[in-house]
Design a protein around this motif. Structure first.
Motif, short mmCIF file in Angstrom:
data_model
loop_
_atom_site.label_atom_id
_atom_site.label_comp_id
_atom_site.label_asym_id
_atom_site.label_seq_id
_atom_site.Cartn_x
_atom_site.Cartn_y
_atom_site.Cartn_z
N ASN A 1 -16.07 -3.24 -6.44
CA ASN A 1 -15.41 -4.08 -7.44
C ASN A 1 -14.11 -4.67 -6.91
OD1 ASN A 1 -17.39 -3.83 -9.39
ND2 ASN A 1 -16.40 -2.12 -10.44
N TYR A 2 -13.34 -3.88 -6.17
CA TYR A 2 -12.12 -4.42 -5.55
C TYR A 2 -12.47 -5.59 -4.65
CZ TYR A 2 -8.41 -1.12 -6.85
OH TYR A 2 -7.45 -0.41 -7.53
N GLN A 3 -13.54 -5.44 -3.88
CA GLN A 3 -13.94 -6.49 -2.96
C GLN A 3 -14.37 -7.74 -3.72
OE1 GLN A 3 -17.00 -5.26 -0.22
NE2 GLN A 3 -16.35 -6.73 1.32
N ARG A 4 -15.05 -7.55 -4.83
CA ARG A 4 -15.53 -8.69 -5.61
C ARG A 4 -14.40 -9.37 -6.39
NH1 ARG A 4 -20.25 -7.08 -9.35
NH2 ARG A 4 -20.37 -9.35 -9.55
N LEU A 5 -13.36 -8.62 -6.74
CA LEU A 5 -12.24 -9.24 -7.44
C LEU A 5 -11.58 -10.32 -6.60
CD1 LEU A 5 -10.51 -6.12 -9.06
CD2 LEU A 5 -11.75 -7.92 -10.25
N GLY A 6 -11.57 -10.10 -5.30
CA GLY A 6 -10.98 -11.10 -4.40
C GLY A 6 -9.48 -10.95 -4.27
N THR A 7 -8.92 -11.71 -3.35
CA THR A 7 -7.49 -11.59 -3.05
C THR A 7 -6.60 -12.20 -4.12
OG1 THR A 7 -7.59 -13.63 -1.73
CG2 THR A 7 -7.91 -11.54 -0.56
N ASP A 8 -7.13 -13.09 -4.96
CA ASP A 8 -6.30 -13.72 -5.99
C ASP A 8 -5.70 -12.67 -6.93
OD1 ASP A 8 -6.87 -16.14 -4.93
OD2 ASP A 8 -8.19 -16.82 -6.53
N PHE A 9 -6.43 -11.60 -7.18
CA PHE A 9 -5.96 -10.58 -8.11
C PHE A 9 -4.81 -9.76 -7.52
CE2 PHE A 9 -9.74 -11.69 -10.27
CZ PHE A 9 -9.67 -11.19 -11.55
N GLY B 1 2.61 -11.87 -11.87
CA GLY B 1 2.55 -11.14 -10.61
C GLY B 1 1.12 -10.76 -10.29
N ALA B 2 0.96 -9.92 -9.28
CA ALA B 2 -0.38 -9.43 -8.92
C ALA B 2 -0.91 -8.54 -10.04
CB ALA B 2 -0.32 -8.67 -7.61
N VAL B 3 -2.22 -8.50 -10.19
CA VAL B 3 -2.86 -7.67 -11.22
C VAL B 3 -3.23 -6.30 -10.65
CG1 VAL B 3 -4.82 -7.47 -12.81
CG2 VAL B 3 -3.76 -9.70 -12.40
N VAL B 4 -3.70 -6.28 -9.41
CA VAL B 4 -4.17 -5.04 -8.79
C VAL B 4 -3.49 -4.85 -7.44
CG1 VAL B 4 -6.40 -5.32 -9.94
CG2 VAL B 4 -6.13 -6.11 -7.58
N PRO B 5 -3.51 -3.63 -6.89
CA PRO B 5 -2.97 -3.42 -5.54
C PRO B 5 -3.83 -4.11 -4.49
CG PRO B 5 -3.26 -1.33 -6.74
CD PRO B 5 -3.98 -2.38 -7.51
N ILE B 6 -3.26 -4.30 -3.31
CA ILE B 6 -4.03 -4.82 -2.19
C ILE B 6 -5.05 -3.77 -1.76
CG2 ILE B 6 -3.91 -5.59 0.21
CD1 ILE B 6 -1.08 -6.59 -0.37
N PHE B 7 -6.27 -4.20 -1.54
CA PHE B 7 -7.38 -3.32 -1.16
C PHE B 7 -7.55 -3.37 0.35
CE2 PHE B 7 -12.13 -3.41 -0.46
CZ PHE B 7 -12.32 -2.04 -0.57
N TYR B 8 -7.52 -2.19 0.99
CA TYR B 8 -7.58 -2.13 2.45
C TYR B 8 -8.92 -1.67 3.00
CZ TYR B 8 -2.51 -2.74 2.28
OH TYR B 8 -1.25 -3.22 2.05
N GLY B 9 -9.92 -1.49 2.14
CA GLY B 9 -11.23 -1.12 2.64
C GLY B 9 -11.74 0.19 2.07
N TYR B 10 -12.90 0.58 2.53
CA TYR B 10 -13.58 1.80 2.08
C TYR B 10 -14.14 2.48 3.31
CZ TYR B 10 -17.11 4.65 -0.36
OH TYR B 10 -17.89 5.67 -0.84
N TYR B 11 -13.73 3.73 3.55
CA TYR B 11 -14.05 4.39 4.81
C TYR B 11 -14.80 5.70 4.58
CZ TYR B 11 -10.64 1.06 6.57
OH TYR B 11 -9.97 -0.09 6.87
N LEU B 12 -15.84 5.89 5.39
CA LEU B 12 -16.65 7.10 5.35
C LEU B 12 -16.68 7.74 6.74
CD1 LEU B 12 -19.67 5.54 3.48
CD2 LEU B 12 -18.30 7.39 2.54
N LEU C 1 -10.29 5.39 0.04
CA LEU C 1 -10.14 4.01 -0.41
C LEU C 1 -8.65 3.68 -0.37
CD1 LEU C 1 -12.04 2.51 -3.44
CD2 LEU C 1 -9.68 1.90 -3.01
N PRO C 2 -8.14 3.22 0.76
CA PRO C 2 -6.70 2.93 0.88
C PRO C 2 -6.30 1.71 0.06
CG PRO C 2 -7.76 3.10 3.04
CD PRO C 2 -8.84 2.98 2.02
N LEU C 3 -5.20 1.85 -0.69
CA LEU C 3 -4.66 0.76 -1.50
C LEU C 3 -3.17 0.61 -1.23
CD1 LEU C 3 -6.27 1.67 -4.95
CD2 LEU C 3 -7.08 -0.10 -3.37
N GLU C 4 -2.65 -0.52 -1.59
CA GLU C 4 -1.21 -0.76 -1.53
C GLU C 4 -0.47 0.26 -2.40
OE1 GLU C 4 1.87 -4.40 -2.77
OE2 GLU C 4 -0.21 -4.39 -3.44
N GLU C 5 0.64 0.78 -1.91
CA GLU C 5 1.46 1.70 -2.69
C GLU C 5 2.15 0.92 -3.80
OE1 GLU C 5 3.42 4.39 -4.54
OE2 GLU C 5 2.11 5.01 -2.89
#
Length: 211
Positions: free
Chosen positions: A12-20, A41-52, A82-86
């Motif tokens: 879902n973070y990926q689908r929201l796109g960078t505009d959010f 302002g921004a709605v959500v934190p910056i999404f840095y990926g998903y790691y396994l 799932l790393p996100l912006e602090e």
């Protein structure tokens, strides 16, 4: 189911796109109590990926898609990350003023405007920090609050509902009706979650009093 929930959230973070997650200049006027403008302002934190981490043994490789991967009792189990912006810590509604609460509500309503529900609108999923994360801590002002929404594992897209109705081919808008009903229920949660005063009377609202 926690790790599978995390995978859905990453998608879902990926689908929201960078505009959010981008910072915008200006104000937005959402259908909030008192209809006051709020910062865009921004709605959500910056999404840095998903790691396994792929687990291996002497004889086989356990895929992250394997059900056993998420339910292993092994000491070698590694949860996905799932790393996100602090973006600070969860809000305490009782510590926010009216304008702060309106800004938090605007985050959810902006998501609705773009065809998304959040699915878990609770104080623990609304983060607040003072100033930008790049500011030196001693230079951050308590008057410069920044808010973000997190936890989108239960979020739903209106586009998905439209596509599901199209594929079913019976001419009914069943999934879209469910989405709009959930959106309406989520809007009703705003006053309770953010502890808006009841009755809600602000400076720019004339009380409805019969003499």
């Amino acid at each position: 189911m926690g790790d599978r929930h995390l995978k859905t959230e990453a998608l879902n973070y990926q689908r929201l796109g960078t505009d959010f997650s981008q910072h915008w200049t200006g104000y937005t006027l959402a259908p909030l109590p008192n209809h006051r403008p709020t910062p865009t302002g921004a709605v959500v934190p910056i999404f840095y990926g998903y790691y396994l981490k792929e687990r291996t043994s002497d004889s086989d490789v356990v895929s992250p898609e394997d059900y056993s991967y998420y339910h292993s009792n092994s000491d070698n189990y590694f949860s996905p990350i799932l790393p996100l912006e602090e973006c600070g810590t969860p809000i305490e509604p009782c510590m926010l003023d009216f304008d702060d609460k309106q800004e938090c509500a605007a985050l959810l309503l902006r998501m609705h405007h773009h065809g998304w529900t959040q699915g878990s609108f609770f104080p623990r999923n609304i983060l607040m920090q003072l100033g930008d994360h790049g500011n030196f801590p001693l230079m951050r002002s308590p008057n410069d609050k920044r808010f973000r929404l997190i936890d989108f594992g239960r979020g739903k897209s209106l586009k998905d509902a439209v596509e599901a109705d199209r594929l079913r081919g019976d001419g009914k808008n069943t999934e879209q009706e469910i989405w709009h009903r959930e959106q309406t229920d989520e809007k009703k949660e705003i006053k309770r979650t953010l502890e808006f005063p009841q009755p809600l009377i602000g400076k720019n609202v004339k009380p409805n009093i019969k003499l």
